[in-house]
Each structure stands twice: as structure tokens, then as C-alpha cells.
Design a protein around this motif. Structure first.
Motif, PDB file in Angstrom:
ATOM      1  N   VAL A  87       0.832  -1.206   0.000  1.00 21.99           N
ATOM      2  CA  VAL A  87       0.000   0.000   0.000  1.00 21.99           C
ATOM      3  C   VAL A  87       0.870   1.261   0.000  1.00 21.99           C
ATOM      4  O   VAL A  87       0.645   2.190  -0.791  1.00 21.99           O
ATOM      5  CB  VAL A  87      -0.949   0.019   1.211  1.00 21.99           C
ATOM      6  CG1 VAL A  87      -1.800   1.284   1.199  1.00 21.99           C
ATOM      7  CG2 VAL A  87      -1.833  -1.206   1.219  1.00 21.99           C
ATOM      8  N   ILE A  88       1.856   1.311   0.864  1.00 27.88           N
ATOM      9  CA  ILE A  88       2.712   2.499   0.964  1.00 27.88           C
ATOM     10  C   ILE A  88       3.443   2.731  -0.349  1.00 27.88           C
ATOM     11  O   ILE A  88       3.534   3.872  -0.838  1.00 27.88           O
ATOM     12  CB  ILE A  88       3.699   2.341   2.130  1.00 27.88           C
ATOM     13  CG1 ILE A  88       2.950   2.238   3.451  1.00 27.88           C
ATOM     14  CG2 ILE A  88       4.686   3.509   2.172  1.00 27.88           C
ATOM     15  CD1 ILE A  88       3.809   1.846   4.628  1.00 27.88           C
ATOM     16  N   ALA A  89       3.958   1.653  -0.951  1.00 23.32           N
ATOM     17  CA  ALA A  89       4.676   1.784  -2.222  1.00 23.32           C
ATOM     18  C   ALA A  89       3.759   2.286  -3.332  1.00 23.32           C
ATOM     19  O   ALA A  89       4.154   3.134  -4.146  1.00 23.32           O
ATOM     20  CB  ALA A  89       5.287   0.440  -2.607  1.00 23.32           C
ATOM     21  N   GLU A  90       2.525   1.777  -3.375  1.00 24.99           N
ATOM     22  CA  GLU A  90       1.584   2.199  -4.404  1.00 24.99           C
ATOM     23  C   GLU A  90       1.253   3.684  -4.277  1.00 24.99           C
ATOM     24  O   GLU A  90       1.226   4.414  -5.275  1.00 24.99           O
ATOM     25  CB  GLU A  90       0.312   1.361  -4.322  1.00 24.99           C
ATOM     26  CG  GLU A  90       0.484  -0.086  -4.756  1.00 24.99           C
ATOM     27  CD  GLU A  90      -0.785  -0.891  -4.583  1.00 24.99           C
ATOM     28  OE1 GLU A  90      -1.834  -0.298  -4.269  1.00 24.99           O
ATOM     29  OE2 GLU A  90      -0.739  -2.117  -4.757  1.00 24.99           O
ATOM     30  N   VAL A  91       0.983   4.134  -3.052  1.00 26.67           N
ATOM     31  CA  VAL A  91       0.658   5.544  -2.837  1.00 26.67           C
ATOM     32  C   VAL A  91       1.847   6.426  -3.203  1.00 26.67           C
ATOM     33  O   VAL A  91       1.705   7.447  -3.891  1.00 26.67           O
ATOM     34  CB  VAL A  91       0.235   5.781  -1.374  1.00 26.67           C
ATOM     35  CG1 VAL A  91       0.110   7.277  -1.092  1.00 26.67           C
ATOM     36  CG2 VAL A  91      -1.082   5.068  -1.068  1.00 26.67           C
ATOM     37  N   SER A  92       3.036   6.040  -2.777  1.00 23.83           N
ATOM     38  CA  SER A  92       4.236   6.815  -3.083  1.00 23.83           C
ATOM     39  C   SER A  92       4.464   6.905  -4.583  1.00 23.83           C
ATOM     40  O   SER A  92       4.839   7.961  -5.110  1.00 23.83           O
ATOM     41  CB  SER A  92       5.460   6.187  -2.411  1.00 23.83           C
ATOM     42  OG  SER A  92       5.306   6.155  -1.009  1.00 23.83           O
ATOM     43  N   ASN A  93       4.227   5.803  -5.294  1.00 25.11           N
ATOM     44  CA  ASN A  93       4.435   5.779  -6.741  1.00 25.11           C
ATOM     45  C   ASN A  93       3.452   6.701  -7.456  1.00 25.11           C
ATOM     46  O   ASN A  93       3.826   7.420  -8.393  1.00 25.11           O
ATOM     47  CB  ASN A  93       4.286   4.356  -7.265  1.00 25.11           C
ATOM     48  CG  ASN A  93       4.544   4.259  -8.754  1.00 25.11           C
ATOM     49  OD1 ASN A  93       5.648   4.532  -9.225  1.00 25.11           O
ATOM     50  ND2 ASN A  93       3.525   3.892  -9.510  1.00 25.11           N
TER      51      ASN A  93
END
Length: 207
Positions: free
Chosen positions: A147-153
Motif C-alpha cells: 500500500v505504501i509503495a503504491e501511494v508513493s508511486n
């Protein structure tokens, strides 16, 4: 700012205004507990009016702060105050429990730390750190990988630079929060994209 006090008035407005955003907008009911100096000397500095003003969406320089109670009555917003002698880490602390127009109940604990600066320390029982000095995106999500990686991307694709980012969770696999402070505001289009594309996101809002 509208006085008389940067901590007890302007800071209180900002605390409640931030709580309004976290709750998702229009507030119908509010139960506010004041601690420390807020409880002891707040009424003389207009802290009660300032908190009501913030919940109505007024800003710290709005001359209508002094009329906030009347404005709340006109808006059918019910507000109740409680004054506590319970010791708190900071003397200017407020616990703000609100119900939004959609029926969502939210509890925010925050401090007015001086010069109208604030620190949000708790959202719905979860410890956080949020100053409101930067445009801030708050995301409630399921604690799960990716989730964190998706939002950051998504933010990177939209050319939004992350200044500070913190993640808090109730427990493994349970509700979690991201607070992302950015150099530029996160637009409604960006919020919609995050909600649509990032798995596990339950709720998001900006302050």
C-alpha cells in the motif's frame, strides 16, 4: 490572527479546523474536552469560541470567531465542552470528538504548542504526529504489503514531492494511517487516483 492569544485562540482554531478536515467536512455534533491551561484559562481567552469557529471551517484570522457560538446555533451544530484536570503531556491540549454530516464519528487529540502552531497527537485512538505546516495527505488503510509503495508511486507519477512521511498502525493487518506532508498540495484528481488505484485504501483527506 484574531486574538487575544496565539496559543489559546489562533492555535485552538487551527486544532479544530484540522479536526474538521480529518472528520471529512461538515460537523453536526462535537464533544470537546479541554485540559491543563486550556481548561483553566481558556474561556477567558476565547478558546471555546475558537474551537467552535474551527469546527465551522473558519480560519484563525476570521473576525467572526467571537460570534462562533451563534454561528454554530444557526448551522444546527451542537457543541458540548468538558473541563478536565487530568494531567496531559502538554498544557494546551484538546480532545475533539465530532460527528460529521455523513454520520462518521472521529476523535482527534491535539496540542496548541505556541505561536498558533499545533501538533495532532492522536486520531481515533492511534498515536500520530501531524503539524499542519505542510500540505498533508492523511490516508486510512489496511496494514498490508504494497500500500505504501503504491501511494508513493502515484504521487511520484503526479510529480508531488514528499517532504515527510510517517506510518502508524493499530496492529499487524489492522487499520493503519499514513500522514504524508508534501511540498505542493495534493489535488482532488490525485486523491481520486490514489483511492482508485492503491489497494487497501479506505479513506483519505487533506489538511
Amino acid at each position: 490572527m484574531t486574538g487575544p492569544s496565539s496559543s489559546h485562540t489562533a492555535g485552538a482554531v487551527r486544532l479544530a479546523h484540522t479536526a474538521r478536515h480529518i472528520a471529512g467536512g461538515s460537523v453536526t455534533d462535537a464533544y470537546i474536552t479541554l485540559y491543563g491551561s486550556f481548561a483553566e484559562t481558556g474561556p477567558g481567552h476565547g478558546t471555546d469560541k475558537a474551537l467552535i469557529a474551527g469546527l465551522l471551517g473558519l480560519l484563525a484570522d476570521d473576525p467572526r470567531i467571537k460570534d462562533a457560538a451563534a454561528l454554530a446555533a444557526q448551522a444546527d451544530m451542537y457543541v458540548q465542552f468538558e473541563y478536565s484536570d487530568e494531567p496531559m503531556p502538554h498544557p494546551n491540549t484538546a480532545r475533539i470528538r465530532v460527528t460529521s454530516a455523513s454520520g462518521t464519528e472521529t476523535e482527534v487529540v491535539g496540542q496548541s504548542v505556541g505561536g498558533a502552531a499545533i501538533l495532532i497527537t492522536e486520531i481515533n485512538g492511534l498515536s500520530v504526529e501531524l503539524t499542519g505546516e505542510y500540505p498533508t495527505l492523511i490516508i486510512r488503510h489496511t496494514d498490508q504489503p504494497g500500500v505504501i509503495a503504491e501511494v508513493s508511486n502515484i504521487l511520484a507519477v503526479m510529480d508531488v514531492n514528499i517532504a515527510f512521511m510517517k506510518v502508524f498502525r493499530h496492529g499487524r493487518g489492522e487499520d493503519a494511517y499514513m500522514t504524508i506532508e508534501t511540498d505542493t498540495p495534493v489535488t482532488r484528481e490525485m486523491q481520486d487516483m490514489i483511492h482508485r488505484l492503491a489497494g487497501g485504501v479506505k479513506q483519505l483527506f487533506v489538511v
